[in-house]
Motif scaffolding. Structure first.
Motif, PDB file in Angstrom:
ATOM      1  N   ASN A  21      -9.376  42.141  12.504  1.00 54.38           N
ATOM      2  CA  ASN A  21      -8.959  42.983  11.371  1.00 54.38           C
ATOM      3  C   ASN A  21      -8.138  44.181  11.841  1.00 54.38           C
ATOM      4  O   ASN A  21      -7.122  44.537  11.223  1.00 54.38           O
ATOM      5  N   TRP A  24      -4.699  43.138  13.069  1.00 50.72           N
ATOM      6  CA  TRP A  24      -3.882  42.740  11.904  1.00 50.72           C
ATOM      7  C   TRP A  24      -3.294  43.989  11.252  1.00 50.72           C
ATOM      8  O   TRP A  24      -2.110  44.029  10.909  1.00 50.72           O
ATOM      9  N   ASN A  28       0.695  45.382  11.049  1.00 44.71           N
ATOM     10  CA  ASN A  28       1.348  45.677   9.768  1.00 44.71           C
ATOM     11  C   ASN A  28       1.554  47.169   9.528  1.00 44.71           C
ATOM     12  O   ASN A  28       1.828  47.585   8.399  1.00 44.71           O
ATOM     13  N   SER A  38      -8.532  43.886   3.836  1.00 43.92           N
ATOM     14  CA  SER A  38      -7.864  42.585   3.683  1.00 43.92           C
ATOM     15  C   SER A  38      -8.742  41.447   4.170  1.00 43.92           C
ATOM     16  O   SER A  38      -8.620  40.313   3.682  1.00 43.92           O
ATOM     17  N   SER A  42     -10.096  37.138   2.847  1.00 46.74           N
ATOM     18  CA  SER A  42     -10.295  35.898   3.610  1.00 46.74           C
ATOM     19  C   SER A  42     -11.706  35.376   3.420  1.00 46.74           C
ATOM     20  O   SER A  42     -11.917  34.165   3.317  1.00 46.74           O
ATOM     21  N   THR A 188     -11.644  33.777  15.215  1.00 47.08           N
ATOM     22  CA  THR A 188     -10.241  34.131  15.003  1.00 47.08           C
ATOM     23  C   THR A 188      -9.838  35.230  15.974  1.00 47.08           C
ATOM     24  O   THR A 188     -10.670  35.778  16.688  1.00 47.08           O
ATOM     25  N   SER A 189      -8.563  35.529  16.018  1.00 47.84           N
ATOM     26  CA  SER A 189      -7.961  36.668  16.739  1.00 47.84           C
ATOM     27  C   SER A 189      -7.569  36.413  18.188  1.00 47.84           C
ATOM     28  O   SER A 189      -7.012  37.277  18.837  1.00 47.84           O
ATOM     29  N   ILE A 212      -4.966  33.338  15.087  1.00 46.68           N
ATOM     30  CA  ILE A 212      -4.769  33.985  13.777  1.00 46.68           C
ATOM     31  C   ILE A 212      -5.775  35.115  13.584  1.00 46.68           C
ATOM     32  O   ILE A 212      -6.956  34.956  13.879  1.00 46.68           O
ATOM     33  N   TYR A 213      -5.283  36.259  13.105  1.00 40.71           N
ATOM     34  CA  TYR A 213      -6.186  37.365  12.804  1.00 40.71           C
ATOM     35  C   TYR A 213      -6.937  37.053  11.512  1.00 40.71           C
ATOM     36  O   TYR A 213      -6.383  36.432  10.597  1.00 40.71           O
ATOM     37  N   ASP A 216      -5.468  36.977   8.005  1.00 44.87           N
ATOM     38  CA  ASP A 216      -4.461  35.929   7.764  1.00 44.87           C
ATOM     39  C   ASP A 216      -5.082  34.533   7.713  1.00 44.87           C
ATOM     40  O   ASP A 216      -4.385  33.547   7.503  1.00 44.87           O
ATOM     41  N   GLY A 218      -6.722  31.520   6.257  1.00 42.12           N
ATOM     42  CA  GLY A 218      -6.901  31.001   4.898  1.00 42.12           C
ATOM     43  C   GLY A 218      -7.388  29.569   4.908  1.00 42.12           C
ATOM     44  O   GLY A 218      -7.771  29.029   5.947  1.00 42.12           O
ATOM     45  N   ASP A 221      -5.975  27.041   7.308  1.00 42.02           N
ATOM     46  CA  ASP A 221      -6.438  27.250   8.686  1.00 42.02           C
ATOM     47  C   ASP A 221      -7.852  26.689   8.870  1.00 42.02           C
ATOM     48  O   ASP A 221      -8.187  26.161   9.928  1.00 42.02           O
TER      49      ASP A 221
END
Ligand code: IPE
Ligand code: IPE
Ligand code: MG
Length: 245
Positions: A21, A24, A28, A38, A42, A188-189, A212-213, A216, A218, A221
């Motif tokens: 997180n 990510w 951004n 965010s 997920s 993840t990550s 993938i973080y 992101d 979904g 994935d």
């Protein structure tokens, strides 16, 4: 729905280390906190998809014992998010027949979080389509420590004899006593470590790491992870020939 996915060969128990997180958010140009915000989306998407796929057990690592060492402000935000999530998802859990379960040292959480966890767990306790377990203030070594203490006490009180202490007794004392072993563990990550998550329960889990973080991550994935799982041969110590008779 991924057309290659075999609905009859899905794991029964999927566990996820929801990581990335903070990175990510940095990627951004946002504060770490926005990453956690965010990340909740997920969680919603993955819970919904697991439910659609009829996966009966989903376990999410949301806060570790070591996460207490993070800055106070971040801990506060995470705790508030938890309460917000439980309140906002409550109706969905009821409607979708999902039971909320938690593992970890719940008594270490702020009272507000404890109360909400207790309320939602109690109100959903008879739901049976899926068990959604959230690991909160969870550490596998702490869990094992607790198990050893509980069993030692029972031996001391002569409730069980030392000869009877076996794997099934240990299983019955774990926080996960009502859950089957993990079939698929996703992290993840990009980190390839377990960070003190479910050490006993993943003895034969298939491990899946993705770069993938979490915010992101979904449903497509998740499908990819499940497809990867389906293409593995779980031998549990046997030979391939024995498995394929
Ligand atoms: C996972 O994301 C959420 C928690 C551990 C609570 P992180 O906050 O660990 O994000 P990174 O690893 O710093 O990117
Ligand atoms: C593991 O992630 C804990 C959760 C996802 C809740 P961390 O970000 O805390 O793990 P490390 O510090 O990278 O090992
Ligand atoms: Mg992390």
């Amino acid at each position: 729905m991924n057309k290659n996915l075999d609905r009859n060969k899905l794991p029964k128990h999927v566990a996820i280390i929801m990581d990335g997180n903070g990175r990510w958010a940095a990627k951004n140009g946002l504060q770490r906190i926005s990453g956690h915000d965010s990340g909740v989306k997920s969680v919603q998407e993955i819970v919904e998809e697991a439910l659609d796929l009829n996966i009966p057990y989903l376990t999410l690592y949301a806060f570790s014992t070591d996460n207490w060492n993070r800055p106070q402000h971040e801990i506060g935000v995470l705790m508030n998010l938890l309460v917000k999530y439980l309140k906002s998802e409550f109706n969905k859990l009821i409607k979708n027949n999902i039971r909320l379960n938690t593992i970890g040292n719940i008594s270490a959480l702020p009272k507000l979080v404890q109360d909400e966890v207790k309320r939602v767990s109690e109100k959903t306790k008879n739901n049976e389509k899926m068990v959604l377990t959230i690991a909160l203030s969870y550490g596998a070594r702490e869990e094992i420590e607790d198990v050893v203490k509980k069993i030692a006490l029972e031996v001391k009180n002569n409730t069980i004899s030392i000869e009877n202490v076996d794997q099934s007794i240990i299983n019955r004392h774990l926080y996960t006593r009502n859950l089957p072993d993990v079939d698929l563990l996703i992290r993840t990550s990009g980190e390839q470590r377990l960070s003190n998550f479910l050490l006993w329960q993943i003895a034969y889990a298939e491990l899946y790491f993705t770069k993938i973080y979490w915010p992101d991550f979904g449903k497509k994935d998740l499908h990819e992870a499940l497809l990867n799982y389906q293409n593995r041969e779980r031998r549990f110590g046997k030979t391939s020939e024995q498995i394929n008779v």
